[in-house]
Design a protein around this motif. Structure first.
Motif, PDB file in Angstrom:
ATOM      1  N   VAL A  17       3.631  24.442   1.566  1.00 23.44           N
ATOM      2  CA  VAL A  17       3.500  25.263   0.368  1.00 23.44           C
ATOM      3  C   VAL A  17       2.021  25.456   0.026  1.00 23.44           C
ATOM      4  O   VAL A  17       1.207  24.549   0.187  1.00 23.44           O
ATOM      5  N   GLY A  18       1.700  26.657  -0.450  1.00 23.31           N
ATOM      6  CA  GLY A  18       0.324  26.957  -0.849  1.00 23.31           C
ATOM      7  C   GLY A  18       0.219  28.400  -1.307  1.00 23.31           C
ATOM      8  O   GLY A  18       1.138  29.199  -1.131  1.00 23.31           O
ATOM      9  N   LYS A  24      -0.902  28.743   5.345  1.00 18.04           N
ATOM     10  CA  LYS A  24       0.397  28.109   5.625  1.00 18.04           C
ATOM     11  C   LYS A  24       0.934  28.513   6.994  1.00 18.04           C
ATOM     12  O   LYS A  24       1.288  27.668   7.821  1.00 18.04           O
ATOM     13  N   GLU A 135       6.355  26.155  -5.295  1.00 17.50           N
ATOM     14  CA  GLU A 135       6.530  24.703  -5.219  1.00 17.50           C
ATOM     15  C   GLU A 135       7.962  24.297  -5.513  1.00 17.50           C
ATOM     16  O   GLU A 135       8.431  23.279  -4.998  1.00 17.50           O
ATOM     17  N   LYS A 150       1.470  20.129   1.009  1.00 14.95           N
ATOM     18  CA  LYS A 150       0.788  21.096   0.147  1.00 14.95           C
ATOM     19  C   LYS A 150      -0.591  21.421   0.724  1.00 14.95           C
ATOM     20  O   LYS A 150      -1.342  20.520   1.094  1.00 14.95           O
TER      21      LYS A 150
END
Length: 269
Positions: A17-18, A24, A135, A150
């Motif tokens: 996730v980002g 990603k 998220e 993350k």
């Protein structure tokens, strides 16, 4: 790679996730294409989901990717099969194999509820990876063991190193001393997003003078101040587009629009 190749036999899900442009997909692709990872699994598939998708199309793409990776012939009539028929083909194909699936750019957790049945868990060590900007999706309870990675924005030193590397790749030299202070301010505007930094360096590579760099800086400031909907990356990509010669801008007319962004415009006309 450790999550993908550990000794856990139950199916597990790994989420990356980002923010958009944080890297990603690049990170997951490095793991997905690694020779050790590929040899660990009997079959593998990668599909990009995005915000607008049709579940039957995703299942067809999965079937095609699995068969392509193993150089097998795709089942006949796949393009006219129903959801249940496609689901049955996938389950039958995967239930005796250790598989790896990547779901890239997931925006809706309902996707998992609809697609999970096509990924049987026969305790063979199969893995599902997904990338997302959200998220809440990454931390969702998938009903199996799950991991979350993350991707934070780049720190100042790493951001500057990336920018310097890209600029030098264009000119075979580093920024001139007179441009350094402005260059550092521009890099800060990218807020640590790798894609934004790469796009900015490409834009600035064609600018030779302090005046030209200052024009980019002032224009970027205006976008960030007056358009709160634009993320830094989008602002920089917009500036890069605006800086193109007229004849190159016309090339974008030939590109297909994402369905989700243009349907309402056509209907309005």
């Amino acid at each position: 790679m450790g999550w993908l190749m550990n000794k856990e036999q139950h199916q597990t899900v790994a989420s990356v996730v980002g923010m958009g442009g944080s890297g990603k997909t690049t990170l997951v692709a490095r793991a997905f294409t690694n020779d050790a990872v590929k040899s660990h699994f009997e079959c593998y598939a990668w599909i990009t989901v995005s915000q607008s998708y049709v579940i039957e199309d995703l299942l067809r793409r999965l079937i095609k990717e699995f068969h392509k990776a193993r150089k097998e012939e795709v089942p006949a009539d796949i393009n006219v099969m129903s959801y249940n028929e496609l689901l049955e083909i996938l389950v039958n194909y995967l239930e005796t194999k250790r598989y790896l699936v990547v779901l890239d750019d997931v925006w809706d957790i309902l996707l998992w509820e609809r697609i999970r049945f096509s990924f049987p868990d026969k305790q063979l060590g199969s893995r599902v990876m997904l990338t997302t900007r959200r998220e809440d999706i990454a931390s969702y309870s998938f009903g199996v063991e799950s991991h979350v990675h993350k991707i934070p924005p780049l720190g100042k030193s790493d951001a500057w190193e990336l920018f310097s590397m890209k600029i030098s790749s264009y000119h075979n030299k580093s920024c001139s001393p007179e441009l350094l202070p402005l260059a550092r301010e521009l890099v800060e505007k990218c807020e640590g997003l790798p894609l934004a930094i790469v796009a900015l360096s490409g834009l600035l590579s064609s600018k030779k003078s302090l005046k030209e760099w200052s024009r980019v800086y002032n224009s970027l400031n205006w976008h960030l101040t007056n358009n709160s909907l634009l993320e830094p990356m989008k602002s920089i990509l917009l500036l890069s587009f605006n800086d193109l010669p007229y004849q190159l801008k016309q090339c974008f007319i030939l590109l297909p629009f994402p369905k989700r962004s243009c349907d309402h415009k056509y209907k309005a006309h």
